[in-house]
Scaffold this active site. Structure first.
Site, PDB file in Angstrom:
ATOM      1  N   ASP A 108       0.843  -1.190   0.000  1.00  0.00           N
ATOM      2  CA  ASP A 108       0.000   0.000   0.000  1.00  0.00           C
ATOM      3  C   ASP A 108       0.883   1.246   0.000  1.00  0.00           C
ATOM      4  OD1 ASP A 108      -2.957   1.019   0.650  1.00  0.00           O
ATOM      5  OD2 ASP A 108      -1.552   2.206   1.843  1.00  0.00           O
ATOM      6  N   ASN A 166      -2.615  12.833  -3.181  1.00  0.00           N
ATOM      7  CA  ASN A 166      -3.606  13.321  -4.134  1.00  0.00           C
ATOM      8  C   ASN A 166      -4.070  14.735  -3.786  1.00  0.00           C
ATOM      9  OD1 ASN A 166      -3.845  11.293  -6.075  1.00  0.00           O
ATOM     10  ND2 ASN A 166      -5.261  10.087  -4.844  1.00  0.00           N
ATOM     11  N   HIS A 178      -5.117  14.452  -8.714  1.00  0.00           N
ATOM     12  CA  HIS A 178      -5.348  13.045  -9.079  1.00  0.00           C
ATOM     13  C   HIS A 178      -4.548  12.616 -10.308  1.00  0.00           C
ATOM     14  CE1 HIS A 178      -8.410  12.087  -6.103  1.00  0.00           C
ATOM     15  NE2 HIS A 178      -8.861  13.318  -6.265  1.00  0.00           N
ATOM     16  N   ASP A 232      -2.251   9.368 -10.366  1.00  0.00           N
ATOM     17  CA  ASP A 232      -2.274   8.271 -11.353  1.00  0.00           C
ATOM     18  C   ASP A 232      -0.865   7.957 -11.847  1.00  0.00           C
ATOM     19  OD1 ASP A 232      -5.010   8.123 -11.111  1.00  0.00           O
ATOM     20  OD2 ASP A 232      -5.440   9.161 -12.998  1.00  0.00           O
ATOM     21  N   GLU A 259      -4.879   2.384  -3.985  1.00  0.00           N
ATOM     22  CA  GLU A 259      -3.408   2.420  -3.950  1.00  0.00           C
ATOM     23  C   GLU A 259      -2.821   1.123  -3.413  1.00  0.00           C
ATOM     24  OE1 GLU A 259      -4.790   4.550  -0.122  1.00  0.00           O
ATOM     25  OE2 GLU A 259      -5.494   4.237  -2.169  1.00  0.00           O
TER      26      GLU A 259
END
Length: 302
Positions: free
Chosen positions: A176, A184, A189, A193, A219
């Site tokens: 994770d 973010n 965002h 990504d 994630e």
């Protein structure tokens, strides 16, 4: 196309072969049904032109065998018969034939049937291709290009069954991204990504060819490590965390100033009757322990 002609009449076989080759196709020939079936299995022809009555496997039995075996590829089957009654025609079509030609064989008629066969087999080949593409897409995470949860459930079930049968170890590593929500919030965002793609690339770079790398959700990523003990898995996952550190992705919201990864590992061992879902839960629990102990680390499930 590759065309297999099966006929126990040598004269009819020669006429059919000449017609097939004159139409521009490769031709294989068999003198009886058993030989035809063996050649079908070996060469997987696009078209089978078969006599109805032959020694060994007859044309009807050959049709049924071909239809029972087919998967993605479609074989167009033409029955050659001197029996032209409606019942015979229906029986042949119900057995799996696509068309029929009465004897004596007219080369022009066979040429016409092969034109139809080319259209049908091309259509089936296109459909099979699109089915494979859709199947891959359904099992691939569109953002990272990794396998997704659907592919994971299929692969993990197979691995667990195989490991049970052969007494082999395997490990699961749940990974994770640390403080990803903050990332973010800080960078947006789109940057998030890109960061997830970078993490996916780092995981792939350290995985063995036999390992599976999956986007588990958000994630979270999962490594499936066949024939890997807990100790071996820990060493591999620590290399993966190093690869993420080496990517040097700036993260002002993390104490280290860079994007980091935490991981939890569980392992299946011979004689351990725990199921795959339980192992996933144990890996997830170990991941939470890694988070609780400061992040940017690997913890093992006990």
């Amino acid at each position: 196309m590759k065309v297999l002609v099966a006929d126990d009449d040598a004269g009819s076989l020669l006429v059919a072969r000449a017609a097939v080759e004159r139409s521009g196709h490769d031709c294989l020939t068999a003198a009886d049904g058993d030989e035809a079936w063996a050649m079908y299995l070996e060469h997987q022809p696009d078209v089978v032109v078969t006599d109805w009555m032959m020694p060994g496997m007859d044309g009807m039995a050959l049709c049924r065998a071909i239809r029972a075996r087919e998967a993605d590829l479609y074989t167009y089957v033409v029955l050659l018969t001197s029996q032209g009654s409606r019942d015979d025609v229906l029986a042949g079509l119900e057995a799996g034939a696509d068309d029929y030609v009465t004897k004596p064989l007219d080369p022009f008629v066979l040429h016409a049937r092969l034109l139809v066969a080319l259209r049908v087999t091309t259509l089936h080949a296109d459909l099979a291709h699109y089915r494979r593409v859709l199947s891959r897409q359904a099992r691939t995470d569109p953002l990272t290009g990794l396998h997704n949860r659907l592919k994971l459930s299929e692969d993990l079930e197979q691995l667990h069954v195989r490991s049970l049968r052969y007494g082999e170890d395997y490990s699961l590593a749940m990974c994770d991204v640390d403080n990803f929500k903050t990332y973010n919030d800080l960078y947006g965002h789109q940057a998030g990504d890109l960061a997830l793609r970078a993490v996916a690339a780092a995981l792939l770079s350290t995985a063995r060819e036999s390992d599976g790398v999956y986007r588990f959700g958000g994630e979270e990523f999962l490594l499936v490590l066949p024939k890997q003990s807990l100790g071996g898995a820990k060493a591999l996952v620590e290399r993966a965390l190093d690869a993420v550190r080496e990517a040097a992705i700036a993260h002002a919201g993390d104490p280290s100033g860079q994007l980091r990864l935490s991981a939890g590992i569980s392992a299946f061992a011979a004689g351990n009757h725990v199921d795959a879902e339980t192992l996933l839960g144990k890996a997830d629990g170990a991941l939470y322990a890694a988070k609780a102990r400061g992040r940017n680390r690997v913890e093992l499930a006990r």
